[in-house]
Design a protein around this motif. Structure first.
Motif, PDB file in Angstrom:
ATOM      1  N   UNK A 365      18.208  29.598  16.768  1.00 49.51           N
ATOM      2  CA  UNK A 365      18.449  29.639  18.210  1.00 49.51           C
ATOM      3  C   UNK A 365      19.808  30.283  18.508  1.00 49.51           C
ATOM      4  N   UNK A 366      20.825  29.927  17.733  1.00 49.53           N
ATOM      5  CA  UNK A 366      22.144  30.531  17.931  1.00 49.53           C
ATOM      6  C   UNK A 366      22.091  32.040  17.737  1.00 49.53           C
ATOM      7  N   UNK A 367      21.356  32.481  16.707  1.00 49.32           N
ATOM      8  CA  UNK A 367      21.245  33.919  16.438  1.00 49.32           C
ATOM      9  C   UNK A 367      20.496  34.633  17.549  1.00 49.32           C
ATOM     10  N   UNK A 373      23.423  38.363  23.893  1.00 49.78           N
ATOM     11  CA  UNK A 373      24.708  38.276  24.572  1.00 49.78           C
ATOM     12  C   UNK A 373      24.935  37.015  25.391  1.00 49.78           C
ATOM     13  N   UNK A 374      24.156  35.951  25.118  1.00 52.70           N
ATOM     14  CA  UNK A 374      24.322  34.682  25.836  1.00 52.70           C
ATOM     15  C   UNK A 374      25.276  33.786  25.039  1.00 52.70           C
ATOM     16  N   UNK A 375      26.567  33.868  25.357  1.00 48.65           N
ATOM     17  CA  UNK A 375      27.583  33.150  24.590  1.00 48.65           C
ATOM     18  C   UNK A 375      27.457  31.636  24.756  1.00 48.65           C
ATOM     19  N   UNK A 381      24.132  26.096  20.343  1.00 49.30           N
ATOM     20  CA  UNK A 381      23.289  25.863  19.164  1.00 49.30           C
ATOM     21  C   UNK A 381      24.070  26.035  17.869  1.00 49.30           C
ATOM     22  N   UNK A 382      25.081  26.890  17.887  1.00 44.40           N
ATOM     23  CA  UNK A 382      25.922  27.025  16.695  1.00 44.40           C
ATOM     24  C   UNK A 382      26.664  25.715  16.421  1.00 44.40           C
ATOM     25  N   UNK A 404      30.387  28.845  12.288  1.00 45.48           N
ATOM     26  CA  UNK A 404      31.789  28.668  12.705  1.00 45.48           C
ATOM     27  C   UNK A 404      32.404  29.994  13.116  1.00 45.48           C
ATOM     28  N   UNK A 405      32.063  31.048  12.392  1.00 50.88           N
ATOM     29  CA  UNK A 405      32.551  32.385  12.759  1.00 50.88           C
ATOM     30  C   UNK A 405      32.013  32.800  14.123  1.00 50.88           C
ATOM     31  N   UNK A 406      30.743  32.466  14.387  1.00 52.44           N
ATOM     32  CA  UNK A 406      30.149  32.800  15.685  1.00 52.44           C
ATOM     33  C   UNK A 406      30.885  32.069  16.803  1.00 52.44           C
ATOM     34  N   UNK A 407      31.157  30.790  16.585  1.00 53.12           N
ATOM     35  CA  UNK A 407      31.856  29.992  17.603  1.00 53.12           C
ATOM     36  C   UNK A 407      33.255  30.549  17.862  1.00 53.12           C
TER      37      UNK A 407
END
Length: 423
Positions: A365-367, A373-375, A381-382, A404-407
């Motif tokens: 879901x996070x991916x 582009x929905x931060x 989800x991240x 964690x990198x995504x966040x």
């Protein structure tokens, strides 16, 4: 307990997906202890020269270790018994491996001499479960009080660890001989608890009993020397029975050498504590066939014993989960994956009660959300993936670092707006 699997730290669902994204967690391969090669072994009572002088030497990582005085091997590859009777407040542990391997294992934080005092001060709270004879299942563990979701139920160190290469290279007789010595080297209480574990079938002698205990109850716990996977025997952990909708999840923590079992949902007093021996995200017929063939029992859990209509609905949800995996793990322009699919995937995990692995759905879901582009939803989800994964899968997994990198930097993530690139 009927027959515990040789479980793996990685989950099957991710074996076919996201190898570069999320580390797999369970691998339902046949028990390798059933297919030993019967090589001719050379007996030896000499500990390999590369570490024999270091055993019990003050200041050495091996100062708390001693040789069991028994080795078996083929040519230069000798597998020996090494024991540390002071480990974990005197519970002790015995390891069957090579001299080079034990020299590396002894440097693990859990075994360092300076940590022994800290370990000995750990409190031992009353466990929230007790052993009960369960009809059709032999012995199992039942909650003695209400247990909250996420609560740590047990954290046990191994009694016996066996290098997988010893199992592959030595015959059953040689492995049994090493097991006899390994068990002898354990402190009495830990030894007695281990000897009470199930053998699944009647053994022919004492060595056969120990081999069957290993075969029936061990978990594959990882590459403790950096090169070879190990199978580990625990006492209470091995009492956990199977359920296709388990109440618990588990992982082996390499930092303190403890096998940790946690509640994936609220558990009522009197309810059985269970884990999944085999991938529960398979159709009922596949699960039943696998459990019967590999573990010798027909599963009678609520999910498998439901009426035909409910089983068909469950199988359809599992089929849909697999289809969503395939679509969402295709990051090409041809994929029709979307955030809506990700939301559906999360709901299907919840409906099937596969709560110990829902981080897999959170990850996707996070991916998907970062892909459009929905931060806000991507980081939502991240965070869920990191929280769940750290708690139930282990804090050092690569997929957690990815989330964690995504966040930390959503727009700098490699998958930022990747679903929009070819629109």
């Amino acid at each position: 307990m009927l027959r515990l699997l040789l479980t793996f730290q990685v989950t099957l669902t991710l074996a076919n997906l996201l190898q570069s994204h999320q580390e797999p967690q369970t691998c339902p391969v046949p028990n390798p202890l059933h297919i030993l090669r019967l090589d001719t072994c050379v007996a030896s009572n000499v500990v390999p020269n590369d570490n024999s002088g270091a055993l019990n030497k003050a200041g050495s990582p091996l100062q708390n270790w001693k040789s069991g005085g028994l080795c078996r091997g083929v040519r230069a590859d000798k597998y020996c018994v090494f024991s540390n009777p002071s480990f974990n407040q005197g519970e002790g542990v015995s390891i069957i491996t090579t001299g080079k391997s034990i020299s590396t294992i002894a440097t693990r934080p859990a075994f360092k001499a300076e940590n022994e005092k800290a370990v000995e001060t750990d409190s031992k709270p009353v466990p929230p479960y007790h052993e009960v004879e369960i009809v059709g299942k032999d012995i199992g563990l039942v909650a003695t009080r209400a247990i909250q979701a996420g609560e740590l139920i047990m954290a046990r160190t191994p009694a016996i660890m066996v290098n997988e290469k010893a199992i592959q290279a030595l015959g059953r007789k040689a492995v049994s001989e090493l097991l006899i010595r390994a068990v002898e080297e354990l402190p009495s209480q830990h030894r007695e608890s281990l000897l009470n574990l199930s053998t699944h079938s009647t053994p022919s002698d004492y060595g056969d009993k120990l081999y069957r205990i290993l075969q029936t109850n061990s978990f594959r716990t990882g590459y403790h020397d950096g090169n070879n996977p190990f199978y580990s025997l625990f006492t209470e952990v091995s009492r956990l029975n199977h359920d296709c909708r388990p109440t618990c999840a588990y992982y082996f923590d390499h930092t303190d050498f403890r096998h940790k079992v946690l509640a994936v949902r609220d558990i009522a007093a009197g309810e059985e504590l269970t884990i999944a021996y085999y991938d529960p995200l398979q159709p009922c017929s596949v699960r039943q066939e696998k459990l019967q063939r590999e573990w010798g029992f027909q599963c009678s859990c609520a999910r498998c014993s439901a009426d035909a209509s409910s089983i068909a609905e469950s199988d359809e949800r599992v089929k849909k989960i697999h289809a969503l995996w395939k679509e969402m793990d295709d990051h090409s322009a041809a994929s029709k994956a979307s955030p809506e699919m990700a939301e559906l995937l999360v709901s299907l995990y919840e409906k099937e009660g596969i709560l110990g692995r829902i981080n897999e759905a959170y990850y996707r879901a996070a991916i998907e959300y970062i892909g459009v582009g929905d931060i806000v939803n991507a980081t939502k989800y991240a965070n869920l993936c990191v929280d769940h994964g750290s708690r139930f899968i282990g804090p050092d997994r690569p997929f957690i670092k990815n989330m964690q990198d995504l966040i930390a930097n959503p727009t700098g993530h490699p998958k930022w707006k990747f679903r929009l690139r070819d629109v």
